[in-house]
Design a protein around this motif. Structure first.
Motif, PDB file in Angstrom:
ATOM      1  N   ALA A 114      32.897  -8.403 -21.063  1.00  0.00           N
ATOM      2  CA  ALA A 114      34.338  -8.476 -21.306  1.00  0.00           C
ATOM      3  C   ALA A 114      34.672  -9.214 -22.591  1.00  0.00           C
ATOM      4  CB  ALA A 114      35.028  -9.143 -20.119  1.00  0.00           C
ATOM      5  N   ASP A 115      33.743 -10.050 -23.071  1.00  0.00           N
ATOM      6  CA  ASP A 115      33.968 -10.799 -24.306  1.00  0.00           C
ATOM      7  C   ASP A 115      33.394 -10.094 -25.533  1.00  0.00           C
ATOM      8  OD1 ASP A 115      35.263 -12.945 -22.998  1.00  0.00           O
ATOM      9  OD2 ASP A 115      33.317 -13.764 -22.393  1.00  0.00           O
ATOM     10  N   GLY A 116      32.805  -8.923 -25.342  1.00  0.00           N
ATOM     11  CA  GLY A 116      32.314  -8.165 -26.470  1.00  0.00           C
ATOM     12  C   GLY A 116      30.889  -8.473 -26.864  1.00  0.00           C
ATOM     13  N   HIS A 117      30.064  -8.992 -25.949  1.00  0.00           N
ATOM     14  CA  HIS A 117      28.658  -9.264 -26.247  1.00  0.00           C
ATOM     15  C   HIS A 117      27.771  -8.185 -25.627  1.00  0.00           C
ATOM     16  CE1 HIS A 117      29.328 -13.143 -28.163  1.00  0.00           C
ATOM     17  NE2 HIS A 117      30.189 -13.413 -27.186  1.00  0.00           N
ATOM     18  N   TRP A 118      26.716  -7.861 -26.329  1.00  0.00           N
ATOM     19  CA  TRP A 118      25.810  -6.762 -25.958  1.00  0.00           C
ATOM     20  C   TRP A 118      25.220  -6.966 -24.574  1.00  0.00           C
ATOM     21  CZ3 TRP A 118      24.756  -2.180 -28.300  1.00  0.00           C
ATOM     22  CH2 TRP A 118      23.597  -1.486 -27.908  1.00  0.00           C
ATOM     23  N   THR A 119      25.308  -5.960 -23.723  1.00  0.00           N
ATOM     24  CA  THR A 119      24.717  -6.009 -22.386  1.00  0.00           C
ATOM     25  C   THR A 119      23.903  -4.752 -22.092  1.00  0.00           C
ATOM     26  OG1 THR A 119      26.732  -5.025 -21.424  1.00  0.00           O
ATOM     27  CG2 THR A 119      26.595  -7.435 -21.454  1.00  0.00           C
ATOM     28  N   ALA A 120      23.619  -3.947 -23.129  1.00  0.00           N
ATOM     29  CA  ALA A 120      23.057  -2.610 -22.906  1.00  0.00           C
ATOM     30  C   ALA A 120      21.550  -2.537 -23.075  1.00  0.00           C
ATOM     31  CB  ALA A 120      23.726  -1.614 -23.849  1.00  0.00           C
ATOM     32  N   GLY A 121      20.870  -3.671 -23.206  1.00  0.00           N
ATOM     33  CA  GLY A 121      19.417  -3.650 -23.290  1.00  0.00           C
ATOM     34  C   GLY A 121      18.925  -2.796 -24.438  1.00  0.00           C
ATOM     35  N   ARG A 122      18.104  -1.774 -24.106  1.00  0.00           N
ATOM     36  CA  ARG A 122      17.468  -0.942 -25.122  1.00  0.00           C
ATOM     37  C   ARG A 122      18.300   0.284 -25.527  1.00  0.00           C
ATOM     38  NH1 ARG A 122      12.603  -1.755 -26.463  1.00  0.00           N
ATOM     39  NH2 ARG A 122      12.164   0.451 -26.878  1.00  0.00           N
ATOM     40  N   ALA A 123      19.559   0.300 -25.170  1.00  0.00           N
ATOM     41  CA  ALA A 123      20.430   1.415 -25.561  1.00  0.00           C
ATOM     42  C   ALA A 123      20.562   1.481 -27.082  1.00  0.00           C
ATOM     43  CB  ALA A 123      21.807   1.270 -24.918  1.00  0.00           C
ATOM     44  N   ARG A 124      20.927   2.660 -27.561  1.00  0.00           N
ATOM     45  CA  ARG A 124      21.146   2.897 -28.994  1.00  0.00           C
ATOM     46  C   ARG A 124      22.597   3.312 -29.198  1.00  0.00           C
ATOM     47  NH1 ARG A 124      17.393   7.689 -29.698  1.00  0.00           N
ATOM     48  NH2 ARG A 124      17.971   7.971 -27.508  1.00  0.00           N
ATOM     49  N   VAL A 125      23.254   2.675 -30.155  1.00  0.00           N
ATOM     50  CA  VAL A 125      24.670   2.944 -30.427  1.00  0.00           C
ATOM     51  C   VAL A 125      24.838   3.210 -31.908  1.00  0.00           C
ATOM     52  CG1 VAL A 125      27.004   1.991 -30.437  1.00  0.00           C
ATOM     53  CG2 VAL A 125      25.494   1.548 -28.490  1.00  0.00           C
ATOM     54  N   TRP A 126      25.569   4.276 -32.233  1.00  0.00           N
ATOM     55  CA  TRP A 126      25.922   4.608 -33.607  1.00  0.00           C
ATOM     56  C   TRP A 126      27.437   4.642 -33.730  1.00  0.00           C
ATOM     57  CZ3 TRP A 126      23.520   5.130 -38.186  1.00  0.00           C
ATOM     58  CH2 TRP A 126      22.124   5.227 -38.205  1.00  0.00           C
ATOM     59  N   PHE A 127      27.969   3.862 -34.654  1.00  0.00           N
ATOM     60  CA  PHE A 127      29.373   3.968 -35.043  1.00  0.00           C
ATOM     61  C   PHE A 127      29.475   5.001 -36.170  1.00  0.00           C
ATOM     62  CE2 PHE A 127      29.455   0.036 -32.793  1.00  0.00           C
ATOM     63  CZ  PHE A 127      30.763  -0.157 -32.375  1.00  0.00           C
ATOM     64  N   LEU A 128      30.476   5.867 -36.091  1.00  0.00           N
ATOM     65  CA  LEU A 128      30.600   6.966 -37.048  1.00  0.00           C
ATOM     66  C   LEU A 128      31.498   6.636 -38.234  1.00  0.00           C
ATOM     67  CD1 LEU A 128      30.820  10.011 -34.610  1.00  0.00           C
ATOM     68  CD2 LEU A 128      28.803   9.028 -35.710  1.00  0.00           C
ATOM     69  N   GLY A 129      31.851   5.353 -38.421  1.00  0.00           N
ATOM     70  CA  GLY A 129      32.595   4.952 -39.603  1.00  0.00           C
ATOM     71  C   GLY A 129      34.086   4.820 -39.377  1.00  0.00           C
ATOM     72  N   ASP A 130      34.797   4.367 -40.426  1.00  0.00           N
ATOM     73  CA  ASP A 130      36.239   4.084 -40.428  1.00  0.00           C
ATOM     74  C   ASP A 130      36.563   2.931 -39.489  1.00  0.00           C
ATOM     75  OD1 ASP A 130      36.647   5.994 -42.337  1.00  0.00           O
ATOM     76  OD2 ASP A 130      38.053   7.204 -41.176  1.00  0.00           O
ATOM     77  N   PHE A 131      36.193   1.728 -39.921  1.00  0.00           N
ATOM     78  CA  PHE A 131      36.441   0.514 -39.136  1.00  0.00           C
ATOM     79  C   PHE A 131      37.810  -0.087 -39.428  1.00  0.00           C
ATOM     80  CE2 PHE A 131      31.757   0.450 -40.057  1.00  0.00           C
ATOM     81  CZ  PHE A 131      31.375   0.871 -38.808  1.00  0.00           C
ATOM     82  N   THR A 132      38.332   0.135 -40.630  1.00  0.00           N
ATOM     83  CA  THR A 132      39.532  -0.567 -41.075  1.00  0.00           C
ATOM     84  C   THR A 132      40.693   0.397 -41.276  1.00  0.00           C
ATOM     85  OG1 THR A 132      38.991  -0.327 -43.426  1.00  0.00           O
ATOM     86  CG2 THR A 132      38.077  -2.242 -42.288  1.00  0.00           C
ATOM     87  N   ASP A 133      41.846  -0.189 -41.677  1.00  0.00           N
ATOM     88  CA  ASP A 133      43.064   0.525 -42.081  1.00  0.00           C
ATOM     89  C   ASP A 133      43.817   1.090 -40.869  1.00  0.00           C
ATOM     90  OD1 ASP A 133      42.081  -0.043 -44.588  1.00  0.00           O
ATOM     91  OD2 ASP A 133      41.321   1.967 -44.959  1.00  0.00           O
ATOM     92  N   ARG A 134      45.126   0.989 -40.945  1.00  0.00           N
ATOM     93  CA  ARG A 134      46.079   1.486 -39.947  1.00  0.00           C
ATOM     94  C   ARG A 134      46.208   0.559 -38.748  1.00  0.00           C
ATOM     95  NH1 ARG A 134      43.782   7.209 -40.887  1.00  0.00           N
ATOM     96  NH2 ARG A 134      45.160   8.008 -42.511  1.00  0.00           N
ATOM     97  N   GLY A 135      45.140  -0.026 -38.256  1.00  0.00           N
ATOM     98  CA  GLY A 135      45.197  -0.880 -37.079  1.00  0.00           C
ATOM     99  C   GLY A 135      45.249  -2.355 -37.438  1.00  0.00           C
ATOM    100  N   PRO A 136      45.383  -3.219 -36.416  1.00  0.00           N
ATOM    101  CA  PRO A 136      45.690  -4.633 -36.663  1.00  0.00           C
ATOM    102  C   PRO A 136      44.541  -5.516 -37.103  1.00  0.00           C
ATOM    103  CG  PRO A 136      45.607  -4.195 -34.312  1.00  0.00           C
ATOM    104  CD  PRO A 136      45.477  -2.865 -34.992  1.00  0.00           C
ATOM    105  N   ASP A 137      43.276  -5.148 -36.893  1.00  0.00           N
ATOM    106  CA  ASP A 137      42.196  -6.117 -37.151  1.00  0.00           C
ATOM    107  C   ASP A 137      40.929  -5.423 -37.617  1.00  0.00           C
ATOM    108  OD1 ASP A 137      40.711  -8.410 -37.341  1.00  0.00           O
ATOM    109  OD2 ASP A 137      40.814  -8.948 -35.211  1.00  0.00           O
ATOM    110  N   GLY A 138      40.949  -4.874 -38.823  1.00  0.00           N
ATOM    111  CA  GLY A 138      39.779  -4.189 -39.350  1.00  0.00           C
ATOM    112  C   GLY A 138      38.601  -5.122 -39.582  1.00  0.00           C
ATOM    113  N   ILE A 139      38.851  -6.315 -40.111  1.00  0.00           N
ATOM    114  CA  ILE A 139      37.753  -7.260 -40.339  1.00  0.00           C
ATOM    115  C   ILE A 139      37.160  -7.713 -39.010  1.00  0.00           C
ATOM    116  CG2 ILE A 139      37.163  -9.553 -41.220  1.00  0.00           C
ATOM    117  CD1 ILE A 139      37.447  -7.457 -43.381  1.00  0.00           C
ATOM    118  N   GLY A 140      37.989  -7.887 -37.995  1.00  0.00           N
ATOM    119  CA  GLY A 140      37.476  -8.225 -36.671  1.00  0.00           C
ATOM    120  C   GLY A 140      36.554  -7.149 -36.138  1.00  0.00           C
ATOM    121  N   VAL A 141      36.867  -5.884 -36.403  1.00  0.00           N
ATOM    122  CA  VAL A 141      36.002  -4.780 -35.983  1.00  0.00           C
ATOM    123  C   VAL A 141      34.664  -4.851 -36.712  1.00  0.00           C
ATOM    124  CG1 VAL A 141      35.710  -2.271 -36.031  1.00  0.00           C
ATOM    125  CG2 VAL A 141      37.897  -3.257 -35.333  1.00  0.00           C
TER     126      VAL A 141
END
Length: 395
Positions: free
Chosen positions: A156-183
């Motif tokens: 719930a606090d945003g810390h990794w709990t997925a063990g050996r899972a693999r995650v890919w973010f597809l880009g566009d973290f910033t702009d339009r929303g309230p907290d791009g640097i936080g992302v």
């Protein structure tokens, strides 16, 4: 409707969602607005040259602290005057005064075939974990944590709990929303935490990463666009740039963003940010494309950066009758059996964005199209759609 009617200028920052999704805009009206599906009565023909290039790459870099702690240092440390040398470098005892009987070493038993066999591998990591992809975030940090938590990837606090899972973010973290640097901070943090758990969290470079970096580096410096003279800062503001993100941007963020790959191949999925074929203009292999983008960001000037941003802002290459052919061209060049991308919101691909009902667009999940050769992952979080996190493959 003129570009000025649809895009009167940058909106002031607020913490809520924008009522409508604005597609990426190039100054002076050089923007891409989707048409309704071709089978609807009165639908205009697809503008010539609209399908463009799209791509995404591999990034294994974690947060700044993780890099400092784990990045290998070439060579041995140089001893500092007045400090003790390591044992293996300490002075050896003096040689014997007499050398009529030089020292000898007792030989051991002959080497057997068993001794030549390779030693067993210790700590076999075992099978890799499941593969997940995350669509465009655009500064919506709370929605991102909620979506990752729902999939069991973070607590719930945003810390990794997925063990050996693999995650890919597809880009566009910033702009339009309230907290791009936080992302960005969260993704960097998860990269370090996932690596420590035996999994990984990686990210691709989107066109908004190019735009954000360009606004920071070149600001109001004129660049030659196809529609006249423009600047990165003007385009960034027009596309939802948030001043507080630019003010919080630090050196370790810039270093991490500039290292992001443009495309990657995972389990037969060709991961890209943009639904465009422009990646083909940067190389004939994933490595060539990624190297070309990294070299451009390291050495080239504002006009070259602008040209790359323009190319990766193209969209809709996989939509319509020619879509399967465009997706197949990318797959034939870079490998894989299906393209997975962000960039173009699913409500625009499906026609939901043109609804007059006033209701938020319906986005049940990833959108499979182009004869099942493409999967769209931008759920339109900025238009009250959904921030998508999905396990691959999707059916």
């Amino acid at each position: 409707m003129t570009p000025e009617d649809r895009f009167p200028g940058p909106e002031p920052h607020h913490s809520g969602r924008h009522p409508h999704q604005d597609l990426d805009v190039l100054p002076y009206g050089s923007y891409y607005e989707p048409n309704p599906p071709a089978d609807q009565p009165g639908s205009p023909a697809e503008p010539e040259g609209l399908p463009g290039g799209s791509g995404a790459t591999y990034s294994g870099y974690g947060g700044a602290n993780y890099l400092e702690q784990h990045w290998p240092v070439a060579g041995h440390p140089t001893p500092v005057a007045g400090t003790a040398l390591p044992v293996f470098l300490a002075a050896q005892p003096p040689a014997p005064a007499h050398d009529d009987d030089p020292p000898t070493i007792e030989l051991g038993p002959p080497i057997s075939e068993d001794d030549l066999r390779p030693a067993p591998q210790l700590g076999d990591p075992g099978p890799v974990g499941p593969l997940y992809v995350v669509g465009d975030v655009h500064g919506y940090l709370e929605e991102l944590i909620a979506a990752l938590h729902q999939q069991g990837l973070v607590d719930a606090d945003g810390h990794w709990t997925a063990g050996r899972a693999r995650v890919w973010f597809l880009g566009d973290f910033t702009d339009r929303g309230p907290d791009g640097i936080g992302v960005i901070d969260l993704v960097m943090q998860l990269a370090a935490e996932a690596a420590a758990a035996g999994g990984y969290c990686r990210a691709l470079m989107g066109n908004h990463e190019l735009l954000f970096l360009g606004a920071h580096r070149y600001g109001d410096e004129p660049v030659q666009s196809t529609a006249g003279t423009a600047s990165f800062r003007a385009a960034w503001l027009l596309n939802g740039g948030q001043q507080h993100d630019l003010e919080r941007l630090q050196g370790h963020h810039i270093s991490w963003l500039k290292r992001l790959p443009a495309m990657a191949l995972e389990d037969g999925h060709l991961l890209l940010h943009s639904d465009t074929t422009a990646y083909l203009e940067f190389g004939d292999s994933i490595a060539e494309v990624n190297d070309a983008v990294h070299e451009l960001l390291a050495d080239e000037g504002a006009d070259e950066w602008w040209d790359a941003f323009r190319r990766f802002t193209k969209r809709f290459a996989f939509r319509g009758p020619s879509g399967p052919m465009a997706a197949g061209e990318l797959l034939g060049t870079y490998g894989g059996h299906r393209v997975v991308h962000g960039h173009s919101p699913i409500p625009y691909l499906t026609g939901e964005a043109t609804s007059d009902s006033g209701e938020p667009p319906y986005v049940p999940g990833p959108y499979i199209y182009a004869d099942e050769l493409a999967v769209a992952m931008d759920g339109g979080v900025t238009m009250e759609g959904k921030l998508l996190v999905a396990r691959l493959p999707v059916d």
